[in-house]
Design an enzyme around this catalytic site. Structure first.
Site, PDB file in Angstrom:
ATOM      1  N   ASP A   1      -5.915  -5.411 -17.683  1.00 10.40           N
ATOM      2  CA  ASP A   1      -4.897  -4.525 -18.268  1.00 10.40           C
ATOM      3  C   ASP A   1      -5.174  -4.092 -19.704  1.00 10.40           C
ATOM      4  O   ASP A   1      -4.254  -3.863 -20.473  1.00 10.40           O
ATOM      5  CB  ASP A   1      -3.517  -5.211 -18.230  1.00 10.40           C
ATOM      6  CG  ASP A   1      -3.104  -5.565 -16.808  1.00 10.40           C
ATOM      7  OD1 ASP A   1      -3.533  -4.857 -15.881  1.00 10.40           O
ATOM      8  OD2 ASP A   1      -2.353  -6.535 -16.635  1.00 10.40           O
TER       9      ASP A   1
ATOM     10  N   LEU B   1      -4.963  -6.776  -6.765  1.00 10.60           N
ATOM     11  CA  LEU B   1      -4.662  -7.942  -7.600  1.00 10.60           C
ATOM     12  C   LEU B   1      -5.878  -8.692  -8.143  1.00 10.60           C
ATOM     13  O   LEU B   1      -5.729  -9.564  -8.988  1.00 10.60           O
ATOM     14  CB  LEU B   1      -3.764  -8.919  -6.823  1.00 10.60           C
ATOM     15  CG  LEU B   1      -2.414  -8.322  -6.403  1.00 10.60           C
ATOM     16  CD1 LEU B   1      -1.556  -9.383  -5.729  1.00 10.60           C
ATOM     17  CD2 LEU B   1      -1.678  -7.726  -7.593  1.00 10.60           C
TER      18      LEU B   1
ATOM     19  N   HIS C   1      -0.412   0.036 -13.727  1.00 13.36           N
ATOM     20  CA  HIS C   1       0.292  -1.216 -14.017  1.00 13.36           C
ATOM     21  C   HIS C   1       1.788  -0.906 -14.075  1.00 13.36           C
ATOM     22  O   HIS C   1       2.189   0.076 -14.721  1.00 13.36           O
ATOM     23  CB  HIS C   1      -0.191  -1.792 -15.349  1.00 13.36           C
ATOM     24  CG  HIS C   1       0.408  -3.139 -15.632  1.00 13.36           C
ATOM     25  ND1 HIS C   1      -0.038  -4.285 -15.004  1.00 13.36           N
ATOM     26  CD2 HIS C   1       1.423  -3.520 -16.435  1.00 13.36           C
ATOM     27  CE1 HIS C   1       0.692  -5.313 -15.423  1.00 13.36           C
ATOM     28  NE2 HIS C   1       1.582  -4.877 -16.296  1.00 13.36           N
TER      29      HIS C   1
ATOM     30  N   GLU D   1       5.845   5.753 -10.104  1.00 10.15           N
ATOM     31  CA  GLU D   1       4.478   5.685  -9.556  1.00 10.15           C
ATOM     32  C   GLU D   1       4.247   6.805  -8.543  1.00 10.15           C
ATOM     33  O   GLU D   1       3.237   7.510  -8.592  1.00 10.15           O
ATOM     34  CB  GLU D   1       4.245   4.327  -8.894  1.00 10.15           C
ATOM     35  CG  GLU D   1       4.246   3.188  -9.898  1.00 10.15           C
ATOM     36  CD  GLU D   1       4.007   1.822  -9.287  1.00 10.15           C
ATOM     37  OE1 GLU D   1       3.492   0.957 -10.004  1.00 10.15           O
ATOM     38  OE2 GLU D   1       4.337   1.618  -8.098  1.00 10.15           O
TER      39      GLU D   1
ATOM     40  N   GLY E   1       0.781  -1.228   0.000  1.00 12.22           N
ATOM     41  CA  GLY E   1       0.000   0.000   0.000  1.00 12.22           C
ATOM     42  C   GLY E   1       0.815   1.282   0.000  1.00 12.22           C
ATOM     43  O   GLY E   1       0.311   2.331   0.391  1.00 12.22           O
ATOM     44  N   SER E   2       2.065   1.204  -0.479  1.00  7.09           N
ATOM     45  CA  SER E   2       2.856   2.448  -0.485  1.00  7.09           C
ATOM     46  C   SER E   2       2.274   3.461  -1.464  1.00  7.09           C
ATOM     47  O   SER E   2       2.306   4.673  -1.207  1.00  7.09           O
ATOM     48  CB  SER E   2       4.332   2.170  -0.778  1.00  7.09           C
ATOM     49  OG  SER E   2       4.510   1.659  -2.065  1.00  7.09           O
ATOM     50  N   ASN E   3       1.716   2.993  -2.574  1.00 14.50           N
ATOM     51  CA  ASN E   3       1.037   3.933  -3.485  1.00 14.50           C
ATOM     52  C   ASN E   3      -0.212   4.510  -2.836  1.00 14.50           C
ATOM     53  O   ASN E   3      -0.482   5.708  -2.963  1.00 14.50           O
ATOM     54  CB  ASN E   3       0.657   3.235  -4.796  1.00 14.50           C
ATOM     55  CG  ASN E   3       1.800   3.224  -5.785  1.00 14.50           C
ATOM     56  OD1 ASN E   3       2.102   4.238  -6.413  1.00 14.50           O
ATOM     57  ND2 ASN E   3       2.452   2.079  -5.919  1.00 14.50           N
TER      58      ASN E   3
ATOM     59  N   ASN F   1      -6.514   2.187 -12.958  1.00 17.06           N
ATOM     60  CA  ASN F   1      -5.519   1.267 -12.391  1.00 17.06           C
ATOM     61  C   ASN F   1      -4.122   1.743 -12.778  1.00 17.06           C
ATOM     62  O   ASN F   1      -3.947   2.439 -13.782  1.00 17.06           O
ATOM     63  CB  ASN F   1      -5.756  -0.133 -12.978  1.00 17.06           C
ATOM     64  CG  ASN F   1      -4.765  -1.165 -12.473  1.00 17.06           C
ATOM     65  OD1 ASN F   1      -4.489  -1.253 -11.274  1.00 17.06           O
ATOM     66  ND2 ASN F   1      -4.206  -1.952 -13.389  1.00 17.06           N
TER      67      ASN F   1
END
Ligand code: GRF
Length: 191
Positions: free
Chosen positions: A145, A85, A104, A174, A12-14, A102
């Site tokens: 995707d 995921l 990727h 990111e 969960g760093s993003n 999303n």
């Protein structure tokens, strides 16, 4: 006010980076974080950020109603997948048409699709001898995707780079770009 939910399956760093970016913003807020893993570290981050977080099973995500009810309770009008995921189910796609994006960790359409997530992506990039990788931010549709691409940024992959090194470079992209791309997409979506 646009109210974003962040979906995350792991560290969960993003999610944390995005929540911090919008903290104090008068137009966009992050009032909710959702995961499919009870023990994901993203819950600890959410707790520290003071943001409620919940876990739902794959069956609950697939069936949709309990997740959608929760999103309605929190008056969510935009969904951001940040390291999530599971495939997004049709009920969620129908409830939030054109409002799910999303990130990727590679340059789609290369290195995407089922099974291409996390470190496997960076491993595949290195094994293929790619000279660059990067990030792709895209809309979600019923295929993995494959939704329309909104934004890409690239980084160099050197011959000696390990998958871990590629992951580090991609994570840096990111953190640098995802929040502001979210902000721009929302500005376009809710005119
Ligand atoms: C990110 O690289 C994201 O693009 C990918 O999974 C990773 C999640 O990292 N799909 P984190 O949970 O945000 O730390």
């Amino acid at each position: 006010m646009t109210r974003i939910v962040l979906f995350a399956s792991g560290s969960g760093s993003n999610a944390e980076n995005i929540a911090r970016y919008f903290s104090g913003n008068s137009a966009i807020s992050v009032p909710l974080i959702i995961s499919n893993k009870r023990d994901a570290y993203v819950h600890e981050r959410a707790r520290r950020l003071g943001i409620p977080s919940f876990t739902f099973s794959k069956a609950e995500f697939d069936e949709g109603s309990v997740v959608i009810d929760t999103l309605r309770t929190y008056e969510i009008n935009f969904i951001v997948l940040a390291g999530f995921l599971l495939k997004v189910s049709q009920p969620l796609l129908d409830a939030y048409p054109g409002r799910i994006i999303n990130i990727h960790p590679a340059l789609l359409p290369k290195f995407g699709g089922k099974g291409m997530y996390g470190d496997r992506v960076h491993q595949a990039v290195v094994e293929a001898g790619e000279t660059e990788s990067g990030i792709t931010i895209h809309y979600i549709d019923e295929h993995y995707d494959e939704g329309d691409i909104i934004f890409q940024a690239t980084c160099e992959v050197l011959p000696e780079d390990t998958p871990e090194e590629v992951a580090r470079k991609v994570h840096a992209l990111e953190y640098a770009f995802f929040p502001e791309v979210i902000e721009k997409v929302i500005a376009k979506t809710f005119v």
